[in-house]
Design an enzyme around this catalytic site. Structure first.
Site, PDB file in Angstrom:
ATOM      1  N   CYS A  79     -13.425   0.756   3.201  1.00 42.66           N
ATOM      2  CA  CYS A  79     -12.657   1.921   2.760  1.00 42.66           C
ATOM      3  C   CYS A  79     -11.899   1.654   1.465  1.00 42.66           C
ATOM      4  CB  CYS A  79     -11.694   2.369   3.853  1.00 42.66           C
ATOM      5  SG  CYS A  79     -10.539   1.086   4.390  1.00 42.66           S
TER       6      CYS A  79
ATOM      7  N   HIS B  59      -6.425   1.333   6.910  1.00 40.27           N
ATOM      8  CA  HIS B  59      -7.401   2.207   6.272  1.00 40.27           C
ATOM      9  C   HIS B  59      -6.890   2.616   4.889  1.00 40.27           C
ATOM     10  CE1 HIS B  59     -10.912   4.697   6.221  1.00 40.27           C
ATOM     11  NE2 HIS B  59     -10.269   5.847   6.235  1.00 40.27           N
TER      12      HIS B  59
ATOM     13  N   ASN C  45     -11.486  11.521   2.843  1.00 42.37           N
ATOM     14  CA  ASN C  45     -11.816  10.327   3.620  1.00 42.37           C
ATOM     15  C   ASN C  45     -13.198   9.827   3.197  1.00 42.37           C
ATOM     16  OD1 ASN C  45     -11.572   8.294   5.505  1.00 42.37           O
ATOM     17  ND2 ASN C  45     -11.160   9.646   7.222  1.00 42.37           N
TER      18      ASN C  45
END
Length: 438
Positions: free
Chosen positions: A71, A363, A384
């Site tokens: 991520c 994250h 995202n």
């Protein structure tokens, strides 16, 4: 204090208290059938999290990291691709995460060997050594690590270096690298303890790194030194740039200066207005340091809003697993009223949750919009990297209360800080322990 042994009398007391409250049976049936979160979910919260924002950047399709911990790479490359899309009129342009991932495997192994050699005199139960051995093949990371890779190796479009089966599911690779690097650590420590020369150790280290390169090559493919960049913009104009290196590509097509960007942290269990450094988080020898300036949350928000208003997206670190509806893309600190469901006190502030390892960053995502009402942010638009099948075509909506309690870092251009805030960046950073969660 003596340890407490549970007895039948204790069990009888627990059962009596449970049976004496008639609503417990009703809630038991609901939780057993529907689960904890579905029972505790507050639909009033869901109703207020609509996808309308007063400040919003058009960013196109989301990417998908799939079953990987990349991520941090996706979020930085999202920021870069948004800049490229706006500058060259190519909305759904994609940069290769696999390319940077390849080099991260090699660089991370290289710095791991240095740390093992530096700690060779420490016993096996040393906390620092255990920290390095815990997960040497992991694929998570931070902003400074991603910047270090881009600044050294440049970037490539996904069309020139696509995803592989392994980069989309890194579980097997992590297992291989964890075993290989731990064994390498054993060999290096044994060589040092047996009195091998520096030259012999250096030669063995080179052999080990070549093996890591081979593993990364099998898993990702080996990056080419040059590639041909071809694309059509949104007006269907054709463009081609032949025999360009990844570094030349970054320098030519991206005007963003990554050195102008700073990490603003909000860790209320640590001193505010202090610069911190995590040397154990560095992945490239001689590369960007992993640092953050610890500031109150309103400073992070003000800087992020200013950058969004100027049309630039914002990388941020968070705890996405907390009070999160993944499928519907909802983030609100009151989404699941679990304490109310169980009639227990679960209250802990942000600092307490950090101290007790209840809440740590896990994250990275990208801010692409914000809704401001009466000069205050109420909710944020979040890009995202979990594909288009979750949220609103991959976009999440984040309540401002969730940001307060679950966002720990935002990356902003230094120009959005005040003069006094920029001066704080000149101080000598405080080094965090290698085992520190943050």
């Amino acid at each position: 204090m003596a340890h407490t042994k549970l007895t039948q009398a204790d069990f009888d007391a627990m059962r009596e208290k449970y049976d004496n409250d008639p609503k417990n049976k009703v809630l038991q049936r609901s939780v057993m059938k529907n689960g904890i979160n579905n029972t505790a979910k507050d639909n009033r919260v869901v109703a207020k999290l609509n996808h309308t924002y007063s400040v919003e950047i058009d960013t196109g399709k989301v990417s998908n990291q799939k079953r990987s911990g990349r991520c941090w790479l996706f979020s930085l490359l999202n920021v870069l691709k948004h800049d490229f899309a706006k500058r060259y009129d190519v909305k759904d342009f994609e940069l290769s995460q696999s390319y940077l991932f390849f080099w991260d495997k090699v660089e991370r192994a290289n710095i791991f060997y240095d740390r093992i050699i530096d700690t060779a005199d420490k016993p096996f139960d040393d906390r620092e050594l255990r920290c390095y051995l815990a997960a040497p093949g992991a694929d998570g990371g931070e902003w400074g690590m991603a910047v270090a890779l881009v600044q050294k190796y440049g970037v490539m479009p996904t069309s020139a270096f696509p995803e592989s089966n392994v980069t989309e599911d890194t579980s097997d690779l992590k297992e291989v690298l964890n075993r290989k690097l731990r064994r390498d650590a054993m060999v290096l420590r044994d060589m040092i303890h047996s009195g091998k020369s520096d030259a012999e150790i250096a030669e063995k280290r080179k052999e080990m790194l070549k093996e890591v390169y081979k593993i990364a090559g099998f898993a990702c493919g080996v990056p080419r030194e040059t590639f041909t960049f071809e694309y059509r913009d949104d007006k269907q104009n054709y463009h081609v740039d032949a025999d360009i290196t990844p570094k030349q590509f970054f320098d030519k097509y991206f005007e963003i200066d990554l050195d102008d960007y700073v990490v603003l942290g909000n860790y209320p269990n640590r001193k505010m207005e202090q610069l911190f450094r995590n040397k154990a988080g560095q992945n490239v020898v001689g590369g960007r340091q992993v640092e953050f300036l610890n500031m109150p949350m309103d400073v992070l928000k003000d800087a992020a809003i200013a950058q969004l208003k100027d049309g630039e997206t914002v990388w941020f670190a968070n705890t996405v697993t907390e009070q999160s509806d993944r499928q519907n893309g909802l983030l609100d600190d009151d989404l699941y009223r679990r304490a109310e469901l169980f009639d227990i006190d679960m209250n802990m502030d942000k600092a307490q949750r950090l101290d007790y390892y209840d809440n740590i960053p896990n994250h990275a995502m990208t801010l692409t919009g914000v809704d401001i009402v009466d000069d205050k942010p109420t909710k944020w638009k979040v890009e995202n990297s979990w594909g288009e099948k979750v949220g609103e075509k991959g976009y999440f909506v984040m309540a401002d209360n969730w940001m307060d309690n679950n966002v720990f870092e935002v990356i902003v251009n230094k120009k959005y800080l005040t003069d006094s805030q920029r001066q704080l960046l000149e101080q000598t950073p405080v080094d965090l322990d290698p085992w520190a969660a943050v």
